[in-house]
Every structure is written in structure tokens, then in C-alpha cells.
Design a protein around this motif. Structure first.
Motif, PDB file in Angstrom:
ATOM      1  N   SER A  27       0.699  -1.348  -0.111  1.00 46.42           N
ATOM      2  CA  SER A  27       0.104  -0.091   0.052  1.00 46.42           C
ATOM      3  C   SER A  27       1.108   1.208   0.035  1.00 46.42           C
ATOM      4  O   SER A  27       0.420   2.341  -0.821  1.00 46.42           O
ATOM      5  CB  SER A  27      -1.106  -0.087   1.259  1.00 46.42           C
ATOM      6  OG  SER A  27      -0.211  -0.003   2.468  1.00 46.42           O
ATOM      7  N   ARG A  28       2.026   1.209   0.631  1.00 43.55           N
ATOM      8  CA  ARG A  28       2.903   2.385   0.652  1.00 43.55           C
ATOM      9  C   ARG A  28       3.466   2.696  -0.642  1.00 43.55           C
ATOM     10  O   ARG A  28       3.716   3.533  -1.195  1.00 43.55           O
ATOM     11  CB  ARG A  28       3.952   2.095   1.845  1.00 43.55           C
ATOM     12  CG  ARG A  28       4.963   3.234   1.785  1.00 43.55           C
ATOM     13  CD  ARG A  28       6.027   3.033   2.822  1.00 43.55           C
ATOM     14  NE  ARG A  28       6.913   4.131   2.998  1.00 43.55           N
ATOM     15  CZ  ARG A  28       8.001   4.148   2.218  1.00 43.55           C
ATOM     16  NH1 ARG A  28       8.511   3.248   1.822  1.00 43.55           N
ATOM     17  NH2 ARG A  28       8.982   5.260   2.493  1.00 43.55           N
ATOM     18  N   VAL A  33       3.495   5.780  -5.932  1.00 47.25           N
ATOM     19  CA  VAL A  33       3.267   5.797  -7.344  1.00 47.25           C
ATOM     20  C   VAL A  33       2.194   6.923  -7.649  1.00 47.25           C
ATOM     21  O   VAL A  33       2.379   7.650  -8.635  1.00 47.25           O
ATOM     22  CB  VAL A  33       3.194   4.477  -7.751  1.00 47.25           C
ATOM     23  CG1 VAL A  33       2.535   4.470  -9.185  1.00 47.25           C
ATOM     24  CG2 VAL A  33       4.191   3.439  -7.738  1.00 47.25           C
ATOM     25  N   ALA A  34       1.053   6.806  -7.094  1.00 45.46           N
ATOM     26  CA  ALA A  34       0.140   7.649  -7.157  1.00 45.46           C
ATOM     27  C   ALA A  34       0.210   9.075  -6.867  1.00 45.46           C
ATOM     28  O   ALA A  34       0.066   9.847  -7.658  1.00 45.46           O
ATOM     29  CB  ALA A  34      -1.416   7.392  -6.317  1.00 45.46           C
ATOM     30  N   SER A  40       3.471  14.607 -10.978  1.00 41.69           N
ATOM     31  CA  SER A  40       3.939  14.876 -12.717  1.00 41.69           C
ATOM     32  C   SER A  40       3.013  15.489 -13.320  1.00 41.69           C
ATOM     33  O   SER A  40       3.289  16.287 -14.207  1.00 41.69           O
ATOM     34  CB  SER A  40       4.099  13.338 -13.097  1.00 41.69           C
ATOM     35  OG  SER A  40       5.362  12.859 -12.418  1.00 41.69           O
ATOM     36  N   VAL A  41       1.691  15.030 -13.291  1.00 44.61           N
ATOM     37  CA  VAL A  41       0.665  15.820 -13.939  1.00 44.61           C
ATOM     38  C   VAL A  41       0.665  17.149 -13.943  1.00 44.61           C
ATOM     39  O   VAL A  41       0.372  18.013 -14.591  1.00 44.61           O
ATOM     40  CB  VAL A  41      -0.707  15.048 -13.826  1.00 44.61           C
ATOM     41  CG1 VAL A  41      -1.868  15.858 -14.337  1.00 44.61           C
ATOM     42  CG2 VAL A  41      -0.675  13.554 -14.508  1.00 44.61           C
ATOM     43  N   ASN A 139       8.077  18.442  -4.893  1.00 53.02           N
ATOM     44  CA  ASN A 139       7.266  17.522  -4.370  1.00 53.02           C
ATOM     45  C   ASN A 139       7.396  16.179  -4.719  1.00 53.02           C
ATOM     46  O   ASN A 139       6.655  15.137  -4.553  1.00 53.02           O
ATOM     47  CB  ASN A 139       5.780  18.055  -4.198  1.00 53.02           C
ATOM     48  CG  ASN A 139       5.743  19.094  -3.052  1.00 53.02           C
ATOM     49  OD1 ASN A 139       6.267  18.971  -2.051  1.00 53.02           O
ATOM     50  ND2 ASN A 139       4.800  20.098  -3.524  1.00 53.02           N
ATOM     51  N   MET A 140       7.985  16.004  -6.083  1.00 50.51           N
ATOM     52  CA  MET A 140       7.867  14.586  -6.868  1.00 50.51           C
ATOM     53  C   MET A 140       8.684  13.816  -6.108  1.00 50.51           C
ATOM     54  O   MET A 140       9.981  14.119  -5.721  1.00 50.51           O
ATOM     55  CB  MET A 140       8.219  14.951  -8.243  1.00 50.51           C
ATOM     56  CG  MET A 140       7.105  15.472  -9.082  1.00 50.51           C
ATOM     57  SD  MET A 140       7.193  14.993 -10.685  1.00 50.51           S
ATOM     58  CE  MET A 140       8.665  15.853 -11.352  1.00 50.51           C
TER      59      MET A 140
END
Length: 140
Positions: A27-28, A33-34, A40-41, A139-140
Motif C-alpha cells: 500500500s505504501r 506511485v499515485a 507529474s501531471v 514534491n515529486m
């Protein structure tokens, strides 16, 4: 006053401390990834907006300034050439009179002042886009 010396944790202990933030398992990884996809978007959107604004801002400024100055420039040429041919003077006066004060394109009214103002707004948008894309990259 002496402070007791603390020994730095060994490499296996350090990696265990860094990897366990109270969450274990897949889950981490899915959350990471999310989160990376979201930032990124956001980075893409802010950077794309910045690039478009940097492209259009000078264009709008130059068109607006040119449109605002052109009638005054032609009028100055016409009045300074008072000894010129009367037909040439009439043509120049006609040209000055035929430069529109505003254009209406698809219901949007464009004036030289509005183009200059829009150019400055696009420069502000480019600065905001640069700031937000830098924050998103951090923040990425």
C-alpha cells in the motif's frame, strides 16, 4: 560540560529506519506511485502553461504596442510632409483613418490597450507557472 557521544546507526539500521514510516507492504508503494503521478501531471500542466504564456506574451505586447503607435507615427509623417504632394497627403490621411480603434473577433473586442494588458497578464501567468512547476518538481 561534555555530551555523551552517540554512535551513528549502522547501514542496515539506517535503511530500516528510513524505510519504515509506520506503513509496510504494497500500500505504501501504491501511494508513492499515485503521488508521483499526481505531481507529474501538475508539473506538466504548470510547465506547459508557462511555455505557452512565454510564447504569447511578447507577441501580444508587440502587436498591441505597434497598433497603438502606428496611427501616431503615420500622423507625424503626414504632418511633417506638409510640402509634399497633396495626393500623397490625402492617401496618408486615409491610411490613418482606416486603422481601426478596436476589432471584434467572435464577440471578443480587441483594442491595443487590451492586447498590451493581456501580454502583461501572460507574463504574470508565466511567473506563476514557473513557481508552481518548481514546487511540483520539489514534491515529486
Amino acid at each position: 560540560m561534555e555530551f555523551p557521544s552517540r554512535q551513528a546507526p549502522s547501514r542496515p539500521e539506517m535503511s530500516r529506519l528510513l524505510s519504515s514510516n509506520g506503513e509496510d507492504g504494497p500500500s505504501r508503494g501504491g501511494f508513492a506511485v499515485a503521488r508521483m503521478a499526481l505531481w507529474s501531471v501538475c508539473y506538466f500542466a504548470f510547465y506547459f502553461g508557462q511555455q505557452i504564456a512565454e510564447l504569447l506574451a511578447p507577441l501580444l505586447l508587440v502587436i498591441g504596442l505597434g497598433w497603438a503607435v502606428l496611427p501616431h507615427l503615420i500622423q507625424a509623417i503626414t504632418t511633417s510632409a506638409s510640402s509634399a504632394d497633396p495626393q500623397a497627403r490625402d492617401v496618408m490621411n486615409h491610411v490613418v483613418g482606416s486603422i481601426p480603434q478596436q476589432l471584434t473577433i467572435s464577440g471578443h473586442v480587441l483594442t491595443p490597450t487590451s492586447l498590451i494588458f493581456d501580454g502583461f497578464l501572460l507574463m504574470a501567468l508565466a511567473a506563476i507557472g514557473a513557481t508552481l512547476s518548481a514546487l511540483a518538481a520539489r514534491n515529486m
